[in-house]
Scaffold this motif. Structure first.
Motif, PDB file in Angstrom:
ATOM      1  N   UNK A   2       0.846  -1.182   0.000  1.00 51.70           N
ATOM      2  CA  UNK A   2       0.000   0.000   0.000  1.00 51.70           C
ATOM      3  C   UNK A   2       0.882   1.233   0.000  1.00 51.70           C
ATOM      4  N   UNK A   3       0.397   2.276  -0.581  1.00 53.66           N
ATOM      5  CA  UNK A   3       1.034   3.574  -0.412  1.00 53.66           C
ATOM      6  C   UNK A   3       0.607   4.143   0.939  1.00 53.66           C
ATOM      7  N   UNK A   4       1.452   5.008   1.511  1.00 55.95           N
ATOM      8  CA  UNK A   4       1.204   5.519   2.851  1.00 55.95           C
ATOM      9  C   UNK A   4       0.164   6.612   2.904  1.00 55.95           C
ATOM     10  N   UNK A   5       0.000   7.169   4.122  1.00 55.09           N
ATOM     11  CA  UNK A   5      -0.960   8.237   4.411  1.00 55.09           C
ATOM     12  C   UNK A   5      -2.386   7.760   4.203  1.00 55.09           C
ATOM     13  N   UNK A   6      -2.666   6.532   4.643  1.00 57.59           N
ATOM     14  CA  UNK A   6      -4.026   6.016   4.514  1.00 57.59           C
ATOM     15  C   UNK A   6      -4.294   5.011   5.630  1.00 57.59           C
ATOM     16  N   UNK A   7      -5.575   4.792   5.892  1.00 54.40           N
ATOM     17  CA  UNK A   7      -5.999   3.763   6.834  1.00 54.40           C
ATOM     18  C   UNK A   7      -6.499   2.568   6.040  1.00 54.40           C
ATOM     19  N   UNK A   8      -5.979   1.403   6.355  1.00 58.25           N
ATOM     20  CA  UNK A   8      -6.292   0.181   5.610  1.00 58.25           C
ATOM     21  C   UNK A   8      -7.028  -0.774   6.538  1.00 58.25           C
ATOM     22  N   UNK A   9      -8.085  -1.364   6.040  1.00 58.29           N
ATOM     23  CA  UNK A   9      -8.802  -2.387   6.789  1.00 58.29           C
ATOM     24  C   UNK A   9      -8.145  -3.727   6.500  1.00 58.29           C
ATOM     25  N   UNK A  10      -7.574  -4.321   7.517  1.00 54.97           N
ATOM     26  CA  UNK A  10      -6.846  -5.572   7.368  1.00 54.97           C
ATOM     27  C   UNK A  10      -7.667  -6.708   7.982  1.00 54.97           C
ATOM     28  N   UNK A  11      -8.065  -7.693   7.171  1.00 54.08           N
ATOM     29  CA  UNK A  11      -8.759  -8.856   7.747  1.00 54.08           C
ATOM     30  C   UNK A  11      -7.811  -9.615   8.668  1.00 54.08           C
ATOM     31  N   UNK A  12      -8.330 -10.052   9.804  1.00 53.81           N
ATOM     32  CA  UNK A  12      -7.490 -10.798  10.745  1.00 53.81           C
ATOM     33  C   UNK A  12      -8.211 -12.056  11.198  1.00 53.81           C
ATOM     34  N   UNK A  13      -7.514 -13.156  11.069  1.00 53.67           N
ATOM     35  CA  UNK A  13      -7.927 -14.392  11.720  1.00 53.67           C
ATOM     36  C   UNK A  13      -7.082 -14.556  12.973  1.00 53.67           C
ATOM     37  N   UNK A  14      -7.301 -15.628  13.712  1.00 52.23           N
ATOM     38  CA  UNK A  14      -6.559 -15.782  14.961  1.00 52.23           C
ATOM     39  C   UNK A  14      -5.071 -16.008  14.705  1.00 52.23           C
ATOM     40  N   UNK A  15      -4.712 -16.380  13.484  1.00 49.00           N
ATOM     41  CA  UNK A  15      -3.290 -16.576  13.185  1.00 49.00           C
ATOM     42  C   UNK A  15      -2.633 -15.337  12.587  1.00 49.00           C
ATOM     43  N   UNK A  16      -3.351 -14.210  12.574  1.00 52.38           N
ATOM     44  CA  UNK A  16      -2.829 -13.002  11.934  1.00 52.38           C
ATOM     45  C   UNK A  16      -2.164 -12.069  12.943  1.00 52.38           C
ATOM     46  N   UNK A  17      -0.923 -11.681  12.658  1.00 53.36           N
ATOM     47  CA  UNK A  17      -0.251 -10.622  13.405  1.00 53.36           C
ATOM     48  C   UNK A  17       0.005  -9.501  12.408  1.00 53.36           C
ATOM     49  N   UNK A  18      -0.742  -8.411  12.470  1.00 47.76           N
ATOM     50  CA  UNK A  18      -0.550  -7.350  11.475  1.00 47.76           C
ATOM     51  C   UNK A  18       0.796  -6.641  11.650  1.00 47.76           C
ATOM     52  N   UNK A  19       1.729  -6.980  10.764  1.00 47.32           N
ATOM     53  CA  UNK A  19       3.069  -6.385  10.758  1.00 47.32           C
ATOM     54  C   UNK A  19       3.383  -5.963   9.326  1.00 47.32           C
ATOM     55  N   UNK A  20       3.927  -4.766   9.182  1.00 47.58           N
ATOM     56  CA  UNK A  20       4.175  -4.208   7.867  1.00 47.58           C
ATOM     57  C   UNK A  20       5.613  -3.706   7.800  1.00 47.58           C
ATOM     58  N   UNK A  21       6.276  -4.035   6.689  1.00 46.94           N
ATOM     59  CA  UNK A  21       7.641  -3.559   6.494  1.00 46.94           C
ATOM     60  C   UNK A  21       7.616  -2.310   5.633  1.00 46.94           C
ATOM     61  N   UNK A  22       8.383  -1.356   6.058  1.00 44.88           N
ATOM     62  CA  UNK A  22       8.443  -0.061   5.392  1.00 44.88           C
ATOM     63  C   UNK A  22       9.332  -0.135   4.152  1.00 44.88           C
ATOM     64  N   UNK A  23       8.815   0.371   3.054  1.00 45.56           N
ATOM     65  CA  UNK A  23       9.628   0.433   1.861  1.00 45.56           C
ATOM     66  C   UNK A  23      10.878   1.253   2.091  1.00 45.56           C
TER      67      UNK A  23
END
Length: 928
Positions: free
Chosen positions: A755-776
């Motif tokens: 995704x490009x930055x400066x936005x809010x993203x809805x991330x689907x999460x299951x119990x095995x999901x850890x929302x982690x994002x690497x910065x370009x």
């Protein structure tokens, strides 16, 4: 002893009884200051008294009500710091000044007196871009940067200083009871105002030195966002305080503390940061007595035509934050950190109090703790359980029950008859042991620690001169006076292997209950009129007591290795500068979703105030977490600096494999992700140690010019490369993740979606999901294989996760040393490598030419995110220069698909880090 235990743990399932603890209405010095300040008496600076010494500039301040002079001293310190000290010019006796917190490397900058308006004094640093502008009447200080007033001191007229007085009994014997040195305004309603004694519940605090409180206000111009002053179970951004409300800094044992509350809990760092677009400031109030902080922020207001008429149509009221500090005793000693950037302020504060200690590598792994593992067989079974279920861990912990009757530095002979054998079992798995050592000592003449301390007068004394005695876990106890250097030296010696029977070099220490906790004391702590080394009352230094114990413990572990090995010490109570000695955790939390959620802002606040090595007990210390909560807590804890599971004795057992195979797998995955990221974690700790960069960072630190980030506290940056958004709500199906930076690119660490930055993203999460994002634009080093513990992974291969920026580039550093000794600083035995990807070429070069460390590790995987086209070939190349040890990877991008077999072909040239090889694979991901 059992009565003491029941007294403490009977509240397991109850809310905190706040009647045990004071609020502002119960604090006499707060009431006195508020009452006196309502009378609006003013102070003036006597500029005729202005003198310049070698290091400081001084002048008198006169309160118009008392006419008694104060002495103000102004220091300029290197790195854009001003120090202001205000003390009585001629006190009846010395007032307490905090020692041992400031580093020895403080160097002053000579301040130059500049011409100012009549009735003012202007001091400037050598560069002239920072000015300390003193207005005489009424006394006020403006701190000016490039002709802009960014901070004012005493602009609200809240300078307050209670002068030491002769006691009423002594004064009655004197012929002249109207001596001018007595502040008669402070003698009104003595019983109500707590001048010479103060009552709370059944306790009476008799004050031999009478009232001695201090206070001062600071106005921060253009600021609305304030942070810091831990520890509170509150939001990261400080909230406004109303009448009778303040943030309390007073170290207390609050079992199952209430969240969203300003009451003091285990530690105190009297340090506050203010941030706005274009500027960051810091205020460090160096005082170890009970301290209250009032905060009031006024946001920017724009007047419209309808409000004010056409003349005022474009008027704008600038935002401002007012901060009022009040302490029970001591002197005013405040450091004003002028920034201007967040990294500047972090560096300035570390220049004053030190950086985070470089930890041993094992301490960054997972820690398994419980009050208590029952015996050696229990330890052996739990240790085997981790291996059986293929879950890595590094450290087994033992709580108070491992000792002989809560006598620290001993072992229960029935339950732990052969502690060395138990430690050798852990050593064979390349694991460690941590045991507890609290500051209270059981009153028992046959207990050698007690007998020797009593013989040498090493205990805190009561006001009558005898050893102070109070109740804690062992029953009746005395408390070691860690403020005494001789006590600290003696205590450090207790960790020597011949003295601490049954200990080995894999045993490390946990300091608990060191607020200090006294079960039957006022607010469950020590009486304020207890006497310490130098005849200082406990009220003067309460908040620094635990700091001194951790200092002595860390020094003891270093001494036992003859200065060769790094210590690991966890402490519950802390103060400014505690980062120099080890780690901190958030204390007795509860197994509740709300405590998981509040742990994030609590840790962010610790992080920005210098304490990077911090964490919260995974699963919650009190109560029984449901399986979903436990999984989510492990997922959050895996991405926080100190990672420990812990539970109180009344809870059900909750080792990671006890919640069914599905949940075991999820916890295993979270812990293994932690271990895979150890190279990145270790590099972050090195940066924190060298440059004071926080490890766990609120978004505003990385994106200081994006207003949207200033109030976010449910996600954070781990270093500069990873954004973490823990799931903290039950049955969550989606989380809203804000990805900052209009020119940034963000990659999901699992799916590689971008995704490009400066936005809010809805991330689907299951119990095995850890929302982690690497910065370009970043490169994250990982381990490609995970072992039983960090010790098993020393020579396991590396991988590089290269996330390209919108310009197609990425950069980072990797730090490596032996993970346990001080050779990295004594003999430069380390490697610090720089990775740069640009124009299809990945270059590995030396980031610090001083470092030399042989490593057998290889880089076997390189994952590149963001390639616009499939590369047609991958080439490795050596420059042939011994000093650079660089390699090149060239992507020609000719649309030909490269099979995995080609990528791992042994025909490719292979080289990488010094003493290592680039082998096996170049993995790519086409994310555009």
């Amino acid at each position: 002893m059992e009565a003491a235990k029941k007294e403490k743990i009977s509240v397991d399932d109850e809310a905190v009884d706040k009647n045990i603890f004071k609020d502002c209405s119960n604090i006499a010095f707060y009431r006195r200051q508020k009452k006196q300040l309502s009378k609006k008496s003013t102070c003036r600076a006597v500029l005729d008294s202005f003198t310049t010494g070698k290091d400081s500039t001084s002048f008198q301040i006169i309160n118009e009500a008392t006419k008694i002079p104060l002495l103000a001293e102004v220091y300029g310190l290197e790195g854009n710091i001003f120090r202001l000290k205000i003390n009585e010019e001629s006190p009846l006796k010395p007032r307490y000044e905090v020692r041992d917190v400031l580093t020895s490397k403080l160097s002053t900058v000579r301040l130059i007196s500049c011409s100012g308006a009549k009735g003012s004094l202007v001091l400037a640093d050598g560069k002239g871009d920072l000015k300390f502008h003193v207005t005489a009447d009424p006394f006020k200080v403006d701190l000016v940067s490039e002709e802009d007033i960014v901070m004012s001191v005493n602009s609200l007229g809240q300078l307050y200083f209670e002068h030491l007085q002769i006691s009423p009994k002594q004064r009655a014997t004197k012929e002249n009871e109207d001596d001018a040195s007595v502040d008669t305004s402070q003698q009104e309603n003595q019983n109500d105002m707590g001048l010479w004694e103060e009552k709370f519940g059944k306790f009476v605090d008799i004050k031999a030195n009478g009232p001695a409180s201090i206070g001062l206000d600071f106005s921060l111009h253009g600021f609305e966002h304030l942070y810091g002053i831990p520890q509170h179970a509150e939001s990261h951004q400080l909230k406004n305080t109303g009448d009778g409300d303040a943030y309390r800094l007073y170290n207390l044992d609050v079992y199952g503390y209430k969240i969203h509350d300003k009451m003091g809990i285990y530690g105190s760092v009297p340090y506050l940061l203010a941030h706005k677009l274009g500027r960051t400031l810091g205020i460090f109030w160096l005082n170890a007595s009970e301290t209250l902080v009032e905060v009031n922020t006024e946001p920017t207001v724009e007047y419209t035509l309808t409000q004010m008429g056409s003349v005022a149509a474009k008027q704008k009221v600038r935002s401002r934050a007012d901060v009022h500090w009040m302490s029970e005793s001591g002197i005013i000693d405040v450091f004003l950190l002028m920034g201007p950037t967040p990294s500047d302020v972090f560096r300035q504060y570390s220049h004053l109090t030190g950086t985070q200690a470089m930890p041993p590598l094992f301490s960054l792994g997972y820690h398994q703790c419980r009050w208590n593992y029952e015996d050696e067989q229990d330890v052996k079974a739990v240790d085997a359980g981790f291996d059986e279920h293929d879950i890595p861990y590094d450290v087994m912990w033992l709580d108070i029950e491992h000792t002989e009757g809560k006598r620290y530095f001993t072992w229960d002979k029935k339950r732990f008859p052969n502690p060395k054998r138990m430690q050798e079992l852990l050593r064979s798995k390349k694991r460690k042991l941590v045991v507890i050592s609290d500051p209270h000592v059981k009153v028992d003449p046959d207990y050698s620690v007690y007998a020797k301390a009593k013989e040498q007068g090493f205990f805190v004394r009561n006001r009558e001169g005898g050893d102070l005695e109070g109740v804690c876990w062992p029953g009746l106890c005395s408390y070691l006076d860690f403020t005494n250097p001789k006590v600290r030296e003696w205590y450090s010696g207790l960790f020597a292997f011949p003295v601490y029977q049954g200990s080995t070099d894999i045993l490390f220490i946990w300091n608990d209950m060191n607020e200090p906790s006294v079960f039957r004391g006022p607010e469950l702590t020590m009486q304020k009129n207890a006497i310490h080394h130098g005849n200082w009352e406990h009220r003067e230094l309460h908040n620094i007591y635990g700091f001194y114990q951790q200092m002595a413990t860390a020094e003891g572990l270093i001494r036992r290795s003859k200065g060769k090995e790094r210590p690991f010490v966890l402490t519950r109570s802390f103060f400014a500068g505690s980062q120099k000695y080890g780690a901190v955790w958030t204390g007795d939390n509860r197994s509740d979703w709300s405590y998981l959620k509040i742990s994030i802002p609590m840790l962010l606040t610790l992080s920005v105030t210098g304490i990077s090595f911090c964490g919260a007990d995974v699963g919650g210390f009190i109560g029984n977490p449901e399986a979903e909560l436990l999984v989510r807590w492990y997922q959050a804890g895996a991405y926080q600096p100190f990672f420990r599971g812990h539970a109180t004795m009344k809870t059900k057992r909750r080792e990671p494999w006890l919640f069914g195979e599905e949940h075991t797998q999820l916890i295993r995955d979270a812990i293994r992700e932690r271990y895979a990221l150890l190279p990145y974690w270790y590099s972050l700790f090195y940066r924190a140690h060298k440059t004071a960069e926080p490890i766990m960072r609120p978004l505003w630190v990385e994106f200081p010019n994006e207003l949207e980030t200033f109030g976010i506290e449910d996600e954070y940056m781990l270093g500069s490369a990873l954004l973490v958004h823990p799931v903290t709500e039950p049955k969550a199906a989606v989380v809203d993740v804000f990805l900052p930076g209009s020119d940034e690119v963000w990659y999901d660490s699992k799916t590689f979606a971008h995704w490009e930055g400066a936005c809010t993203v809805k991330i689907p999460v299951a119990l095995d999901t850890i929302p982690v994002f690497q910065r370009g634009g970043s490169v994250v080093a990982v381990k490609t294989t995970v072992g039983k513990s960090t010790g098993w992974m020393t020579e396991s291969p590396y991988g590089l996760r290269v996330a390209l920026s919108s310009q197609g580039s990425a950069v980072s550093e990797l730090y490596l040393d032996d993970g346990h000794s001080f050779q990295y600083c004594h003999q430069n035995q380390f490697l610090n490598r720089k990775f740069l990807f640009c124009s299809g070429v990945l270059i590995n070069s030396c980031a610090d030419e001083r470092g030399r460390y042989p490593s057998k590790c290889v880089v076997e995987q390189i994952l590149v995110l963001g390639l616009r086209k499939q590369p047609s070939s991958v080439t490795t190349h050596s420059s042939g220069e011994e000093s650079s040890h660089s390699y090149l990877i060239i992507c020609s991008c000719k649309h030909r698909h490269i099979s995995r077999e080609e990528m791992i072909s042994p025909k490719a040239d292979a080289m990488c880090l010094p003493q290592a090889q680039l082998t096996r694979a170049f993995w790519w991901s086409q994310a555009y």
